[in-house]
Design an enzyme around this catalytic site. Structure first.
Site, PDB file in Angstrom:
ATOM      1  N   ASP A  33       0.878  -1.320  -0.085  1.00 19.23           N
ATOM      2  CA  ASP A  33      -0.241  -0.158  -0.108  1.00 19.23           C
ATOM      3  C   ASP A  33       0.968   1.018   0.014  1.00 19.23           C
ATOM      4  O   ASP A  33       1.976   1.348   0.850  1.00 19.23           O
ATOM      5  CB  ASP A  33      -1.010   0.095   1.186  1.00 19.23           C
ATOM      6  N   ASN A  89     -12.988  -2.722   2.518  1.00 20.01           N
ATOM      7  CA  ASN A  89     -13.674  -1.717   2.792  1.00 20.01           C
ATOM      8  C   ASN A  89     -14.578  -1.667   1.434  1.00 20.01           C
ATOM      9  O   ASN A  89     -14.148  -2.102   0.445  1.00 20.01           O
ATOM     10  CB  ASN A  89     -12.928  -0.319   2.639  1.00 20.01           C
ATOM     11  N   GLN A  96     -14.390   2.808   1.386  1.00 16.77           N
ATOM     12  CA  GLN A  96     -13.441   2.401  -0.013  1.00 16.77           C
ATOM     13  C   GLN A  96     -13.408   3.871  -0.696  1.00 16.77           C
ATOM     14  O   GLN A  96     -14.053   4.437  -0.896  1.00 16.77           O
ATOM     15  CB  GLN A  96     -14.371   1.381  -0.673  1.00 16.77           C
ATOM     16  N   VAL A  98     -10.762   3.271  -3.655  1.00 11.82           N
ATOM     17  CA  VAL A  98     -10.443   2.704  -4.874  1.00 11.82           C
ATOM     18  C   VAL A  98     -11.446   1.793  -5.202  1.00 11.82           C
ATOM     19  O   VAL A  98     -11.538   0.648  -4.727  1.00 11.82           O
ATOM     20  CB  VAL A  98      -8.911   2.042  -4.713  1.00 11.82           C
ATOM     21  N   HIS A 102     -10.297  -5.209  -3.338  1.00 16.00           N
ATOM     22  CA  HIS A 102      -8.946  -5.322  -2.779  1.00 16.00           C
ATOM     23  C   HIS A 102      -9.164  -5.826  -1.477  1.00 16.00           C
ATOM     24  O   HIS A 102     -10.009  -5.349  -0.646  1.00 16.00           O
ATOM     25  CB  HIS A 102      -7.999  -4.048  -2.780  1.00 16.00           C
ATOM     26  N   ILE A 103      -8.208  -6.512  -0.722  1.00 17.67           N
ATOM     27  CA  ILE A 103      -8.066  -6.978   0.420  1.00 17.67           C
ATOM     28  C   ILE A 103      -6.826  -6.436   1.114  1.00 17.67           C
ATOM     29  O   ILE A 103      -5.724  -6.786   0.669  1.00 17.67           O
ATOM     30  CB  ILE A 103      -8.221  -8.516   0.730  1.00 17.67           C
ATOM     31  N   HIS A 104      -6.953  -5.731   2.048  1.00 23.13           N
ATOM     32  CA  HIS A 104      -5.810  -5.179   2.921  1.00 23.13           C
ATOM     33  C   HIS A 104      -5.449  -6.394   3.722  1.00 23.13           C
ATOM     34  O   HIS A 104      -6.097  -6.915   4.372  1.00 23.13           O
ATOM     35  CB  HIS A 104      -6.314  -4.041   3.573  1.00 23.13           C
TER      36      HIS A 104
HETATM   37  P1  DGP Z   1      -9.694   1.512   0.306  1.00 22.89           P
HETATM   38  O1  DGP Z   1      -9.991   2.870   1.000  1.00 22.89           O
HETATM   39  O2  DGP Z   1     -10.009   0.295   1.025  1.00 22.89           O
HETATM   40  O3  DGP Z   1     -10.133   1.728  -0.990  1.00 22.89           O
HETATM   41  O4  DGP Z   1      -8.062   1.514  -0.003  1.00 22.89           O
HETATM   42  C1  DGP Z   1      -7.303   1.860  -1.035  1.00 22.89           C
HETATM   43  C2  DGP Z   1      -5.865   1.752  -0.720  1.00 22.89           C
HETATM   44  O5  DGP Z   1      -5.101   1.926  -1.749  1.00 22.89           O
HETATM   45  C3  DGP Z   1      -5.280   2.959   0.251  1.00 22.89           C
HETATM   46  O6  DGP Z   1      -5.121   2.331   1.448  1.00 22.89           O
HETATM   47  C4  DGP Z   1      -4.335   3.424  -0.430  1.00 22.89           C
HETATM   48  C5  DGP Z   1      -4.022   2.480  -1.659  1.00 22.89           C
HETATM   49  N1  DGP Z   1      -3.504   3.124  -2.891  1.00 22.89           N
HETATM   50  C6  DGP Z   1      -4.218   3.995  -3.512  1.00 22.89           C
HETATM   51  N2  DGP Z   1      -3.511   4.513  -4.765  1.00 22.89           N
HETATM   52  C7  DGP Z   1      -2.425   3.649  -4.650  1.00 22.89           C
HETATM   53  C8  DGP Z   1      -1.431   3.496  -5.780  1.00 22.89           C
HETATM   54  O7  DGP Z   1      -1.366   4.139  -6.677  1.00 22.89           O
HETATM   55  N3  DGP Z   1      -0.388   2.733  -5.531  1.00 22.89           N
HETATM   56  C9  DGP Z   1      -0.718   1.838  -4.252  1.00 22.89           C
HETATM   57  N4  DGP Z   1       0.417   0.951  -3.938  1.00 22.89           N
HETATM   58  N5  DGP Z   1      -1.600   1.717  -3.298  1.00 22.89           N
HETATM   59  C10 DGP Z   1      -2.540   2.739  -3.627  1.00 22.89           C
END
Ligand code: DGP
Length: 116
Positions: A33, A89, A96, A98, A102-104
């Site tokens: 992340d 999320n 959420q 993005v 996705h799974i964190h």
């Molecule tokens: P969510 O809030 O669950 O949709 O999490 C999206 C996550 O994605 C957030 O923790 C930051 C991460 N993220 C957003 N843009 C990018 C990116 O361009 N590269 C990476 N590696 N992570 C990203």
């Protein structure tokens, strides 16, 4: 987001933007992340661009199972022997940001409960 526009995670899958990729197979990819909330913070992402968990269909059951087993594999690979938190999320009230499922995986420190 329109159906024809690639998500930021599809751009990572296509290598159009850089990411620190830690695992990849034919169905999924995992990368660090960009805004880590724990010492280890990895996202497990299906290559199929399902926008959010609530959009998954029964025909996606193999992929959904694969994602959970990928979480287990990636967490082991990251050395998270003492446990970890997984988070999905979903939608605006779920936090959420993005809209590509996705799974964190969060680990490397004790996790609190309840989450914010
Ligand atoms: P969510 O809030 O669950 O949709 O999490 C999206 C996550 O994605 C957030 O923790 C930051 C991460 N993220 C957003 N843009 C990018 C990116 O361009 N590269 C990476 N590696 N992570 C990203």
């Amino acid at each position: 987001m329109s159906q024809t526009q690639d998500s930021i995670f599809t751009k990572i899958i296509k290598r159009e933007i850089p990411a620190d990729i830690v695992y990849e197979d034919e169905l999924a990819i995992a990368f660090k992340d960009v805004n880590p909330q724990a010492p280890i913070h990895i996202l497990v992402v299906p290559k199929q661009p399902i926008a959010k968990l609530s959009d998954a269909e029964s025909q996606d059951h193999r992929l959904m199972g694969h994602l959970l087993l990928t979480v287990k594999r990636v967490a082991e690979q990251a050395g998270l022997v003492n446990g970890y938190r997984t988070v999905i999320n979903t939608g605006p009230e779920g936090g959420q940001t993005v809209f590509h499922l996705h799974i964190h995986i969060l680990g490397g420190r004790p996790m609190g409960w309840p989450p914010g």
